[in-house]
Design a protein around this motif. Sequence first.
Motif, mmCIF file in Angstrom:
data_model
loop_
_atom_site.group_PDB
_atom_site.id
_atom_site.type_symbol
_atom_site.label_atom_id
_atom_site.label_comp_id
_atom_site.label_asym_id
_atom_site.label_seq_id
_atom_site.Cartn_x
_atom_site.Cartn_y
_atom_site.Cartn_z
ATOM 1 N N GLU A 1 0.856 -1.187 0.000
ATOM 2 C CA GLU A 1 0.000 0.000 0.000
ATOM 3 C C GLU A 1 0.891 1.236 0.000
ATOM 4 N N VAL A 2 0.697 2.116 -1.001
ATOM 5 C CA VAL A 2 1.488 3.338 -1.099
ATOM 6 C C VAL A 2 0.586 4.503 -1.478
ATOM 7 N N THR A 3 1.009 5.703 -1.099
ATOM 8 C CA THR A 3 0.402 6.928 -1.601
ATOM 9 C C THR A 3 1.484 7.744 -2.278
ATOM 10 N N SER A 4 1.067 8.642 -3.174
ATOM 11 C CA SER A 4 2.017 9.461 -3.922
ATOM 12 C C SER A 4 1.808 10.939 -3.592
ATOM 13 N N SER A 5 2.920 11.653 -3.478
ATOM 14 C CA SER A 5 2.830 13.091 -3.190
ATOM 15 C C SER A 5 2.327 13.873 -4.392
ATOM 16 N N HIS A 6 2.508 13.342 -5.588
ATOM 17 C CA HIS A 6 2.069 13.988 -6.824
ATOM 18 C C HIS A 6 1.340 12.952 -7.691
#
Length: 290
Positions: A63-68
Amino acid sequence: MSVLHVHRAGPLTTVQDLGRVGWAHLGVPRAGALDGPAAALAQRLVGNPPDAALLEVTWGGLEVTSSHAVWVAVTGAPVPVEVDGRAVGHDRVVRLPAGGRLRLGTPERGVRSYVAVAGGIDVTPVLGSRSTDTLAWLGPPRVADGALLPVGLPTGPPAPVDVLRPPAPGPLRLHPGPRADRVEGDVLVRLAATSYVVGEASNRVGLRLDGDPLPLSVRDELPSEGAVLGAVQVPPDGRPVVFLADHPPTGGYPVVAVVDPGDLWCCAQLRPGEPVRFALTPGGGGRTPR
């Protein structure tokens, strides 16, 4: 620069690229993506060059999120893929919005999935490669919960479609090894006629096989000698091991055969307990799946 925030790394996630080629004479393993065709497909889908770094995810759970906002693609072992809770396709490029969460479930079949991000995972290279070597733990550390992974600048447009490879691993085609005479009879015929299953101890170093042991005609110890990717080594118990990307550059057990390079991707997706088949390769050569 975009950054991926890793909320859950899953059982084993590493950074991989084409590998650390050219250092075997100094005892440095190659490393690199275990399922090369799946990794290459992911890179093409997001518009990356072949040598960009991506994530190899073993047994899902990432599970990851991206800053952009970034383009991402998931290939390899078929796995449920979600963006912000919405199911998205496998083997295709999708847009991950800024702050969006990408989640991988558990593979339906196979073992290793690949997550490519447009721009590549931009960690610091070690000896010319961004690959994690799990034998000596050279290169970037294994990806952990809470890690922040920098992403480079995109260099090309995403590709909406691409040619997929065969959906399931096939037989592993064999070539003779330098120590084939250490097994009684024709070792390639014996390997092709023997039923094996993947052993529980298999990993990025080697595919360990369970089945009837090969009868060794010579049991004297060998001095340590060079071993190549795909080498089929026979330890004293007679049960073969296929050397994979993180294998040691040398070994002291006889190498009796070598798996065709075009079939090594199959080893990345075989699960413990699954059957393994070997096949003869008259005249050599081989297919390279996409």
